[in-house]
Design a protein around this motif. Structure first.
Motif, short mmCIF file in Angstrom:
data_model
loop_
_atom_site.label_atom_id
_atom_site.label_comp_id
_atom_site.label_asym_id
_atom_site.label_seq_id
_atom_site.Cartn_x
_atom_site.Cartn_y
_atom_site.Cartn_z
N TYR A 1 0.78 -1.16 0.01
CA TYR A 1 0.06 -0.09 0.07
C TYR A 1 0.92 1.20 0.13
O TYR A 1 0.38 2.46 -0.47
N ALA A 2 2.06 1.16 0.67
CA ALA A 2 2.72 2.34 0.50
C ALA A 2 3.40 2.83 -0.84
O ALA A 2 3.47 3.62 -1.10
N TRP A 3 3.80 1.45 -1.32
CA TRP A 3 4.28 1.77 -2.69
C TRP A 3 3.16 2.07 -3.75
O TRP A 3 3.22 3.15 -4.81
N LEU A 4 1.92 1.40 -3.52
CA LEU A 4 1.02 1.98 -4.37
C LEU A 4 0.49 3.44 -4.31
O LEU A 4 0.18 3.92 -5.26
N ALA A 5 0.52 3.93 -2.90
CA ALA A 5 0.10 5.20 -2.99
C ALA A 5 1.34 6.31 -3.46
O ALA A 5 0.84 7.33 -4.10
N GLN A 6 2.43 5.78 -3.34
CA GLN A 6 3.73 6.66 -4.06
C GLN A 6 3.44 6.54 -5.45
O GLN A 6 3.39 7.77 -6.14
N ARG A 7 3.27 5.27 -6.00
CA ARG A 7 3.21 5.18 -7.49
C ARG A 7 2.02 5.99 -7.96
O ARG A 7 1.99 6.53 -9.09
N TYR A 8 0.69 5.87 -7.43
CA TYR A 8 -0.54 6.33 -7.67
C TYR A 8 -0.01 8.08 -7.82
O TYR A 8 -0.75 8.83 -8.62
N LYS B 1 2.60 9.76 -8.34
CA LYS B 1 3.55 10.27 -9.26
C LYS B 1 2.79 10.02 -10.60
O LYS B 1 3.10 10.70 -11.43
N GLU B 2 2.34 9.01 -10.87
CA GLU B 2 1.79 8.66 -12.15
C GLU B 2 0.13 9.09 -12.47
O GLU B 2 -0.08 9.21 -13.81
N ILE B 3 -0.60 9.03 -11.43
CA ILE B 3 -1.94 9.27 -11.70
C ILE B 3 -2.19 10.88 -11.03
O ILE B 3 -2.58 11.54 -11.84
N GLY B 4 -2.13 10.96 -9.99
CA GLY B 4 -2.13 12.22 -9.31
C GLY B 4 -3.75 12.86 -9.33
O GLY B 4 -3.80 13.87 -8.78
N TRP C 1 -8.93 6.25 -6.86
CA TRP C 1 -8.03 5.79 -5.80
C TRP C 1 -8.67 4.36 -5.41
O TRP C 1 -7.81 3.61 -5.23
N LYS C 2 -9.59 4.28 -5.15
CA LYS C 2 -10.46 3.18 -4.89
C LYS C 2 -10.22 2.24 -5.93
O LYS C 2 -10.10 1.05 -5.71
N ARG C 3 -10.40 2.48 -7.10
CA ARG C 3 -10.45 1.80 -8.26
C ARG C 3 -8.86 1.06 -8.28
O ARG C 3 -8.97 -0.12 -8.54
N HIS C 4 -7.83 1.82 -8.12
CA HIS C 4 -6.64 1.40 -8.24
C HIS C 4 -6.27 0.41 -7.09
O HIS C 4 -5.54 -0.51 -7.13
N VAL C 5 -6.83 0.78 -5.82
CA VAL C 5 -6.78 -0.24 -4.85
C VAL C 5 -7.24 -1.41 -4.95
O VAL C 5 -6.62 -2.41 -4.73
N ARG C 6 -8.27 -1.33 -5.44
CA ARG C 6 -9.12 -2.69 -5.68
C ARG C 6 -8.60 -3.44 -6.68
O ARG C 6 -8.27 -4.86 -6.74
N ARG C 7 -8.10 -2.85 -7.86
CA ARG C 7 -7.49 -3.74 -8.95
C ARG C 7 -6.03 -4.09 -8.35
O ARG C 7 -5.65 -5.38 -8.86
N ALA C 8 -5.37 -3.48 -7.74
CA ALA C 8 -4.02 -3.95 -6.97
C ALA C 8 -4.47 -5.06 -6.38
O ALA C 8 -3.36 -6.35 -6.34
N GLU C 9 -5.26 -5.01 -5.42
CA GLU C 9 -5.71 -6.24 -4.82
C GLU C 9 -6.04 -7.58 -5.36
O GLU C 9 -5.84 -8.71 -5.08
N ASP D 1 -5.12 18.86 1.58
CA ASP D 1 -5.72 19.21 0.27
C ASP D 1 -7.01 18.02 -0.12
O ASP D 1 -7.41 18.49 -1.19
N HIS D 2 -6.63 16.82 -0.02
CA HIS D 2 -7.34 15.94 -0.46
C HIS D 2 -7.48 14.73 0.23
O HIS D 2 -6.77 14.58 1.50
N GLU D 3 -8.23 13.71 0.03
CA GLU D 3 -8.42 12.56 0.92
C GLU D 3 -7.48 11.21 0.47
O GLU D 3 -7.35 10.40 1.13
N ILE D 4 -6.55 11.54 -0.49
CA ILE D 4 -5.71 10.11 -0.66
C ILE D 4 -4.58 10.30 0.11
O ILE D 4 -3.93 11.29 0.55
N PRO D 5 -4.33 9.06 0.83
CA PRO D 5 -3.25 9.00 1.67
C PRO D 5 -1.88 9.14 1.01
O PRO D 5 -1.63 8.75 0.01
N LEU D 6 -0.81 9.70 1.95
CA LEU D 6 0.62 9.64 1.32
C LEU D 6 1.45 9.20 2.11
O LEU D 6 1.22 9.07 3.31
#
Length: 354
Positions: free
Chosen positions: A75-82, A84-87, A94-102, A177-182
């Motif tokens: 999850y730490a890696w996914l949040a960092q990669r998200y 950088k690449e999605i933003g 973000w929920k969609r990416h979490v669910r796809r990763a799982e 500024d937003h709800e996405i964890p860092l």
């Protein structure tokens, strides 16, 4: 004259009130539910809340549903990669990416024979068995709100088990500024980099497939290093997990010492029994201070003795829950014979309270 119920006296007027016709019952101040809330799970009444709170104070950042340590790095890696690449700061994306990763992680685990503690492996096993071609589409199963879900929980294992623990440990920070964890600068960023280093070039493949929502059997083969059991010995990733569990320096949250002491107690019990202990054995040895043969657990450390006394309180609290909940069940079963107040006889309740 009134009648007795247990040690209490009930007047004739009170008895008449209890036996009033149903049309007059709306004048009686019966207890009312102040709020209706549908709640699923094993503890809909929240009777285990005190146990959960005690447990979390003794082992913060870890729970009975955070089953694999490697999810913390994922999850730490996914949040960092998200970032950088999605933003995108839309929580649904973000929920969609979490669910796809799982879901993809579950497919990898099922493809390689299954691993305990990986969320969604039942779905992944069925999906692989039903696959007619080489390419597996997991987009729909991971789509928020989909009926063909890999896991029913809206936020997957992340929301159901790991999210709050990632903040408690200090792997995640909140944004203003937003709800996405860092990933936190103290711990999360380093763990994300260590996770990516362990995967090597497969990290790019993994994130690319998350965005695509499709994977082939050959790609599932290639993603074997993603499995929770494939943490490389002596790797930076492994050392960081050890430091999170056993050091205050790399896990500076207020609960780091409690977590460290609890894990040291578990290791002490394992050494005491000379084998890997079951969860119930850990609890009973820490509660009793000895094994079933009467051999004493010697800790030789005042801080561990204090922590063991806290685990004693936790176990005693659970034993009280068993007694109180058994009494509640008996009470409800007994009252079940009296479906309405108007039908309660003068001596009926005495069976419960006398």
């Amino acid at each position: 004259m009134g009648k007795s119920i247990g040690n209490a006296k009930i007047s004739e007027q009170e008895l008449r009130t209890l036996n009033e016709p149903a049309e007059n019952q709306d004048l009686i101040a019966f207890p009312e539910w102040t709020e209706y809330r549908k709640k699923n799970g094993l503890d809909p009444l929240g009777m285990q809340n005190s146990s959960v709170n005690l447990y979390q104070s003794l082992l913060p950042g870890i729970s009975n549903v955070t089953l694999r340590m490697r999810y913390y790095g994922l999850y730490a890696w996914l949040a960092q990669r998200y970032a950088k690449e999605i933003g995108d700061t839309d929580p649904n994306n973000w929920k969609r990416h979490v669910r796809r990763a799982e879901a993809l992680c579950a497919l990898v685990a099922a493809h390689h024979g299954g691993e305990p503690g990986v969320a969604g492996t039942d779905w992944a096993t069925r999906t692989l068995e039903d696959a007619s071609g080489d390419t597996i589409d997991f987009k729909e199963a991971a789509e928020p709100g989909s009926e063909a879900y890999y896991l029913k929980q809206a936020w997957g294992a992340f929301g159901a088990a790991y999210r709050s623990q990632l903040f408690d440990i200090g792997i995640f920070d909140r944004s203003d500024d937003h709800e996405i964890p860092l990933p936190s600068k103290d711990l999360g960023e380093g763990l994300a980099q260590a996770f990516e280093q362990s995967l090597g070039s497969r990290a790019d493949l993994y994130f690319g497939l998350i965005k695509l929502g499709l994977v082939t059997h050959d790609e599932l083969d290639e993603l074997a290093p993603l499995l929770p059991s494939r943490i490389a010995s002596e790797s930076t990733e492994q050392k960081l997990y050890e430091e999170i569990l056993l050091s205050r320096a790399r896990a500076p949250s207020s609960g780091a010492l409690a977590r460290k002491l609890s894990i040291l107690l578990i290791l002490k019990v394992a050494d005491f029994l000379e084998r890997e202990p079951r969860a119930d054995e850990v609890r009973w040895v820490l509660y009793a201070g000895h094994d079933q043969q009467g051999n004493t657990l010697n800790l030789d450390d005042p801080s561990l003795e204090v922590q063991r006394s806290r685990w004693w309180v936790y176990h005693a609290n659970d034993l009280c829950h068993i007694a109180h909940e058994a009494l509640l069940k008996f009470t409800l079963d007994t009252l079940g014979d009296y479906p309405s107040v108007s039908g309660i006889s003068a001596h009926g309740p005495s069976e419960v309270i006398s």
